[in-house]
Each structure stands twice: as C-alpha cells, then as structure tokens.
Design a protein around this motif. Structure first.
Motif, mmCIF file in Angstrom:
data_model
loop_
_atom_site.group_PDB
_atom_site.id
_atom_site.type_symbol
_atom_site.label_atom_id
_atom_site.label_comp_id
_atom_site.label_asym_id
_atom_site.label_seq_id
_atom_site.Cartn_x
_atom_site.Cartn_y
_atom_site.Cartn_z
ATOM 1 N N SER A 97 0.892 -1.415 0.175
ATOM 2 C CA SER A 97 0.694 0.178 -0.131
ATOM 3 C C SER A 97 0.402 1.114 -0.098
ATOM 4 O O SER A 97 0.788 2.056 -0.956
ATOM 5 N N ILE A 118 -4.657 4.076 -1.165
ATOM 6 C CA ILE A 118 -3.817 3.318 -0.187
ATOM 7 C C ILE A 118 -5.130 2.417 0.596
ATOM 8 O O ILE A 118 -4.113 0.977 0.890
ATOM 9 N N SER A 121 -7.186 -0.915 -1.265
ATOM 10 C CA SER A 121 -5.984 -1.626 -1.604
ATOM 11 C C SER A 121 -5.903 -2.766 -0.694
ATOM 12 O O SER A 121 -5.578 -4.144 -0.575
ATOM 13 N N GLY A 122 -5.859 -2.003 0.705
ATOM 14 C CA GLY A 122 -5.764 -2.926 2.060
ATOM 15 C C GLY A 122 -6.575 -3.852 2.099
ATOM 16 O O GLY A 122 -6.863 -4.758 2.458
ATOM 17 N N GLY A 246 -3.972 -1.794 5.333
ATOM 18 C CA GLY A 246 -3.532 -0.169 4.843
ATOM 19 C C GLY A 246 -3.565 1.623 5.086
ATOM 20 O O GLY A 246 -3.515 2.252 4.649
#
Length: 340
Positions: A97, A118, A121-122, A246
């Motif tokens: 991330s 960001i 994405s996690g 993230g």
C-alpha cells in the motif's frame, strides 16, 4: 412409585457463573489488561529511576508518534485473533500500500484520490483472505501466508527501489505538530491511530457485530446455533484487518517519507506480539483493544530502553525478543491461577 431423577442440564460454565459474582467474572476478563498496564507503569518507573528524564511528556508523545502505524496494525490484528484466526499478510500489505501510493503520487495523481486508494488496497487483500478462510475453508495461516506473498510480490512489481513522497498532503500527516501544552504534542497520524482505537473499542463492546466476534472466537458452533452471521462476520473481520494494514501503510509511508517494497518485513509478528502482550488469547474469544494499545506501548518502550542502554542494533532485536517472551510468560502465569 419413585420419582424420576432430575437431570441437571445446565452447562458447567453456567453453573460456575451462577456461583461467582458478576464483578469477579469481569475482573478475571480484565486481569490480562491490568497486568499489561502494571508492566507498562513499572517500565516507566524503572526507566525514570535508572536513566532520569525518562517519564516525560516529550518521550510519551514520541512513543505514540513512532508507533502509530503499529497501533493501527494491532487493532486490526485484535479483531482477527478474537475470532481465533491469524493474519500474516499485514506487514506485506503495509509495504504494498505504501509503495503503491508513492508510485501514484509520483505519476501525478492527486492525494485526495491516492489516500483512499492506499486504504482500499489493503481492504481488497483482506477481503481475499476472508473469502479464502470462510468460503473455501482454508486455514487462516495458509490463506494469509498466500496473501503475504501476493502483496509482497505486487510491491516488487511496482518498484524495487524506494520511491520518495513529496506530496504536501501526505507530508502534513507526519510533520504537523499540534501542541497540547506542557511539552505534549500529537500529529495527524497519532490522531488517526487513536481514533481507530476508540472506534474499535465502541464496535467490539457495544455493537452486535462486536458481540458476534467474541462469540465466534469463544465457540463457533454455539454462535451458529444462536443464529449469528458467522460467515459475514469472519469475512468482515479480515476486511477490517486489511483496511487497518492499508491505513498503517499510509501512516508508515508518511513517517518515512517514502514507499519501499522491503518495508514491513516481520511487522506482522510485531503486531501479533503486541496483541498477545495486551492480553488477547490466541485461541480467540477473550481480549480488548485497550490491551493491544498497552501492548504496543510496552513493545515501543522496550525498544526505547534498549536504545538508552546503547546496545548494538542487532542485540537490540535479540533483547527485545527475549523481553517480550518474558512478559508473555509472566502474564500467562499471573492470569492462569485466578482462572483456575
């Protein structure tokens, strides 16, 4: 005609709870957290006695600043461990991330889009782990291990080199100091970490979802019989863990001012250690977010103490690991006798 014998159908745990006052049961549940808080306070007192100028507002503020990312990671890991699971992917997610966001920023994407990307994405990787664990019935260790390799590989694909972050919005998260007075200060990253703690405390203690998390960790079969949504809850728990990873990736990227594919190696073990030190049982069903916060503080204070001593960095890791083991064993010994 003799009467039929009366069969006691009350479970042994329920009979025990009838005999023991409710306040004693609550005290027993909170005892690991109290033990960790005593250890933390003892470390502060010992450090002040040995080094002097140890228990200061500036040191405590720096302690939160340096470990804000680990606080968020530990919060997410607490959800997972409370259900009896484990998530080994969070360290690699922090790396992916962070470098993913740094690459987007470097190519000209605005921070208002990059920062949510960001965190998202996690969440996506966490959802993948949850689906593997719940739908495909893969052990959490194996599923999260596969996700760890996936996230680390994606980080390598983005870049093998460190990518500097110069975006003012991201730098602001780390370098801004809000002075509280008396030497105390907080940064936006610390505020994010503390808000994550407070929100999670409320979720786990005062919502149906939180009660479901504890019920699944205590006895999954009983949770199913009670009509709880076990599948949705478990998947949601891993999504929360991935989301926290993230957020931690964003905080760590702001902290270091860069994204790097080798970031976060072993970070998942740090988070697990902090959660266990904070009193959460690895088998699930027992633990508190506040305990995980105290566990992170103990972990960070150990590193600071070793730095004060002036030991070589490699020996620092060895001593930190040994001291963590001592704390965990000591806590288990102190807790085991009252439970019996």
């Amino acid at each position: 005609m003799t009467a039929a014998p009366v069969i006691d159908t009350v479970p042994p745990r329920a009979r025990f709870q009838r005999r023991v006052p409710r306040w004693k049961l609550r005290l027993s549940a909170w005892l690991p957290v109290l033990t960790t808080s005593v250890i933390l306070l003892s470390m502060f007192i010992a450090g002040q006695t040995i080094f002097g100028n140890f228990f200061t507002s500036r040191l405590i503020s720096s302690l939160f600043l340096d470990n804000a990312y680990l606080i968020v990671l530990a919060v997410g890991m607490t959800y997972v461990i409370l259900t009896g699971g484990i998530d080994l992917s969070v360290g690699a997610v922090v790396a992916f991330s962070g470098i993913f966001g740094a690459e987007l920023l470097q190519t000209g994407w605005p921070a208002i889009i990059v920062i949510p990307a960001i965190v998202l994405s996690g969440s996506v990787i966490g959802a993948l782990v949850g689906v593997l664990v719940q739908i495909f019935e893969i052990q959490a260790f194996i599923a999260s291990l596969a996700a760890m390799f996936l996230a680390r590989g994606l980080a390598y694909v983005v870049s093998l080199q460190s990518i500097p972050i110069t975006d003012p919005a991201v730098i602001w998260l780390e370098r801004t100091r809000f002075q509280i007075g008396g030497g105390w200060f907080v940064t936006p990253t610390v505020i994010i970490a503390l808000v994550t703690v407070l929100v999670s405390v409320w979720i786990l203690q005062y919502t149906r979802f939180g009660r479901s998390v504890y019920a699944i960790g205590g006895n999954e079969q009983s949770a199913r019989l009670m009509g709880l949504q076990v599948a949705k809850t478990r998947i949601a728990v891993y999504i929360i863990s991935g989301t926290c990873a993230g957020i931690a990736g964003l905080i760590f990227a702001a902290y270091t001012g860069s994204g790097y594919s080798l970031t976060g190696i072993g970070m998942e073990l740090d988070a697990i250690a902090a959660v266990v030190i904070g009193g959460t049982i690895l088998t699930g069903g027992s633990g508190y977010i506040i305990g995980s916060l105290f566990g992170v503080m103990v972990y960070g204070l150990i590193e600071i103490s070793i730095t004060y001593i002036g030991v070589d960095s490699w020996w620092t890791k060895i001593v930190v690991g040994g001291l963590l083991l001592v704390f965990v064993v000591l806590q288990r010994v102190l807790v085991a006798r009252p439970k019996r």
